[in-house]
Scaffold this motif. Structure first.
Motif: not given
Length: 249
Positions: A105-107, A109, A244
């Motif tokens: 859900q994270e850009k 990553s 991350r």
């Protein structure tokens, strides 16, 4: 009787003596403690000051050579001091699916580290934090991981990613997908020639497709962390990497 009179006369003479009766000794010197005998001793065999100064320099070594020797000693002391840094704290977790679901859900990553490539994440130290932290996992197969610290002054506080190809001239072999032996350092781990670079964690293949690998390290000072994700040993397989990097106070 005669002996007693002689003793009494000797005591009276000793009592009448003072420090001034002995040249070179004063009451102040005695109060301060014993006098260093070398201060008043004439060593007839000692060299004069000019000769002693000449012996401190080696006329056979030019100043340029002496400067190079000094520079090499300084570099050795600097590298030796760097190696005294505390190692990073590392840990593993079985929450593989949870981490992957969260990082999807994270850009930026989730990335692909292509076969033969090394991905290096540059993480500069920042004044508002005290340590750097990381977590990563992969799909299907393992990946090499290591950490270095660059003592060069920080010019940017942005975290950047650099991709490089392996420059190893040796014949590369296809990776083995079996269990990784403990202490098996991969070919992608290169000897560092940058004197400002300190090795915190050498590049090892990690079973990141089976468990989450994480860790942290307290800032040793100003500089930049280099987190290396090494797939240079693989001839055929690209690796999907979930990772991350963040700071902690």
């Amino acid at each position: 009787m005669d002996t007693l009179e002689a003793t009494s006369e000797l005591q009276s003479r000793l009592a009448s003596l003072s420090f001034s009766s002995f040249p070179g000794i004063t009451s102040q010197q005695c109060d301060d403690g014993p006098v260093d005998g070398l201060q008043s001793t004439d060593l007839s065999l000692s060299k004069n000051p000019t000769d002693m100064d000449e012996t401190k320099q080696d006329p056979g070594l030019p100043s340029e050579v002496q400067w190079l020797i000094f520079t090499d000693l300084w570099k050795y002391a600097f590298v030796h001091w760097q190696t005294k840094m505390h190692p990073p704290t590392t840990w593993t977790s079985a929450s593989l699916k949870e981490l992957k679901a969260k990082l999807q859900q994270e850009k930026d990553s989730v990335v692909t580290v292509y076969r033969g490539d090394i991905m290096t994440v540059h993480v500069p130290t920042v004044p508002e934090a005290k340590k750097v932290c990381w977590e990563f996992a992969t799909d299907g197969y393992d990946i090499g991981f290591g950490i270095y610290f660059d003592w060069s002054p920080v010019t940017s506080q942005s975290i950047t990613v650099h991709i490089s190809e392996s420059s190893d001239d040796e014949d590369e072999e296809e990776e083995l997908e079996g269990p990784v032996r403990n202490g098996d350092v991969e070919k992608g781990s290169k000897t560092q020639t940058n004197s400002n670079l300190a090795e915190l964690l050498p590049v090892y293949r990690q079973d990141s497709h089976l468990t989450v690998f994480g860790g942290s390290h307290d800032f040793p000072g100003e500089g930049t962390y280099l987190l290396k994700f090494d797939n240079s040993y693989s001839l055929w397989r690209n690796k999907t990497l979930y990772y991350r990097v963040y700071y902690s106070a």
